[in-house]
Scaffold this motif. Structure first.
Motif, PDB file in Angstrom:
ATOM      1  N   SER A 119      -1.861   9.195   4.625  1.00  0.00           N
ATOM      2  CA  SER A 119      -2.552   7.945   4.292  1.00  0.00           C
ATOM      3  C   SER A 119      -1.828   6.747   4.891  1.00  0.00           C
ATOM      4  O   SER A 119      -2.468   5.798   5.356  1.00  0.00           O
ATOM      5  N   GLU A 130       0.391  13.890   1.481  1.00  0.00           N
ATOM      6  CA  GLU A 130      -0.830  13.084   1.514  1.00  0.00           C
ATOM      7  C   GLU A 130      -0.495  11.595   1.668  1.00  0.00           C
ATOM      8  O   GLU A 130      -1.199  10.866   2.373  1.00  0.00           O
ATOM      9  N   ALA A 131       0.565  11.160   1.014  1.00  0.00           N
ATOM     10  CA  ALA A 131       0.979   9.757   1.119  1.00  0.00           C
ATOM     11  C   ALA A 131       1.349   9.427   2.562  1.00  0.00           C
ATOM     12  O   ALA A 131       0.991   8.362   3.076  1.00  0.00           O
ATOM     13  N   LYS A 136       0.839  -1.201   0.000  1.00  0.00           N
ATOM     14  CA  LYS A 136       0.000   0.000   0.000  1.00  0.00           C
ATOM     15  C   LYS A 136       0.874   1.251   0.000  1.00  0.00           C
ATOM     16  O   LYS A 136       0.573   2.225  -0.685  1.00  0.00           O
ATOM     17  N   ASP A 156       3.799   1.535  -1.330  1.00  0.00           N
ATOM     18  CA  ASP A 156       4.318   1.685  -2.698  1.00  0.00           C
ATOM     19  C   ASP A 156       3.280   2.365  -3.583  1.00  0.00           C
ATOM     20  O   ASP A 156       3.624   3.243  -4.390  1.00  0.00           O
ATOM     21  N   GLU A 157       2.026   1.961  -3.436  1.00  0.00           N
ATOM     22  CA  GLU A 157       0.951   2.583  -4.210  1.00  0.00           C
ATOM     23  C   GLU A 157       0.800   4.059  -3.839  1.00  0.00           C
ATOM     24  O   GLU A 157       0.630   4.909  -4.717  1.00  0.00           O
ATOM     25  N   LEU A 158       0.839   4.351  -2.545  1.00  0.00           N
ATOM     26  CA  LEU A 158       0.705   5.738  -2.089  1.00  0.00           C
ATOM     27  C   LEU A 158       1.834   6.604  -2.624  1.00  0.00           C
ATOM     28  O   LEU A 158       1.625   7.753  -3.009  1.00  0.00           O
ATOM     29  N   GLU A 159       3.007   6.027  -2.657  1.00  0.00           N
ATOM     30  CA  GLU A 159       4.189   6.772  -3.095  1.00  0.00           C
ATOM     31  C   GLU A 159       4.084   7.194  -4.558  1.00  0.00           C
ATOM     32  O   GLU A 159       4.556   8.260  -4.934  1.00  0.00           O
ATOM     33  N   THR A 160       3.440   6.374  -5.356  1.00  0.00           N
ATOM     34  CA  THR A 160       3.348   6.701  -6.781  1.00  0.00           C
ATOM     35  C   THR A 160       2.067   7.441  -7.152  1.00  0.00           C
ATOM     36  O   THR A 160       2.008   8.039  -8.219  1.00  0.00           O
ATOM     37  N   SER A 161       1.065   7.407  -6.290  1.00  0.00           N
ATOM     38  CA  SER A 161      -0.214   8.005  -6.679  1.00  0.00           C
ATOM     39  C   SER A 161      -0.621   9.235  -5.874  1.00  0.00           C
ATOM     40  O   SER A 161      -1.600   9.875  -6.215  1.00  0.00           O
ATOM     41  N   ASN A 162       0.104   9.548  -4.818  1.00  0.00           N
ATOM     42  CA  ASN A 162      -0.276  10.677  -3.974  1.00  0.00           C
ATOM     43  C   ASN A 162       0.867  11.679  -3.860  1.00  0.00           C
ATOM     44  O   ASN A 162       2.033  11.330  -4.049  1.00  0.00           O
TER      45      ASN A 162
END
Length: 192
Positions: free
Chosen positions: A84, A80-81, A68, A70-76
């Motif tokens: 989250s 914000e990351a 999760k 990794d996802e936050l790092e690329t999408s936020n």
């Protein structure tokens, strides 16, 4: 692993998850074995220590948690990351009573069965912090060790029945202390 050993392993993990959900990290190994219908020696053959049992229980959840991140790092955005990530951490911490204390004790002990999982959470957290610091949205005077300590403190707090209802507000307070430009959070007014 033999088929009967694999079956016992799977059964023990399933029963352990239920017992730990009921009784937290101090759940009795003997109770887990009894409920699974096996001897304590069988449980200890698969999981020689409480930490080894928790590593097996937590590895899927911790892998998902770091995924999760990794996802936050690329999408936020970096700030914000980080917020989250704190929320994800609190959700994890609330799913296993007492596990945060085990992780806090294990994170500097390479001999602990939980060490690798703790190291993954620590490095993921540090990476998210560094990203926010590079953007200028997080305090520059802290490092990954500081962040892991704050996450552990927050995890411990929301594990307490008296603080659990205030989890969102505590996340807001913690992240506001870390971020130089904290996001607006409606949870802070709702918790007052």
């Amino acid at each position: 692993m033999r088929a009967d050993a694999r079956k016992n392993y799977t059964l023990l993990l399933s029963v352990a998850r239920d017992v730990v959900t009921e009784h937290g990290a101090n759940a009795s190994m003997r109770d887990i074995a009894r409920r699974a219908g096996v001897g304590l020696a069988t449980l200890l053959r698969h999981f020689p220590t409480r930490e080894a049992l928790f590593e097996a229980l937590l590895c899927t959840d911790l892998d998902a948690l770091t995924q999760k991140a990794d996802e936050l790092e690329t999408s936020n955005l970096p700030g914000e990351a980080l917020v989250s990530w704190f929320r994800e951490w609190v959700t994890f911490a609330q799913s296993y009573r007492g596990v945060v204390a085990l992780m806090a004790a294990a994170h500097t002990n390479p001999d602990s069965a939980l060490y690798a999982s703790c190291a993954a959470v620590h490095s993921t957290s540090a990476r998210l912090l560094l990203r926010a610091q590079a953007e200028g949205t997080a305090r520059a005077d802290m490092n990954g060790d500081d962040l892991f300590a704050l996450m552990t403190a927050l995890g411990w707090a929301v594990d307490q029945p008296s603080f659990a209802p205030r989890a969102d507000h505590l996340v807001y307070l913690m992240t506001s202390a870390i971020l130089t430009n904290p996001p607006n959070n409606d949870a802070r007014t709702a918790a007052r």
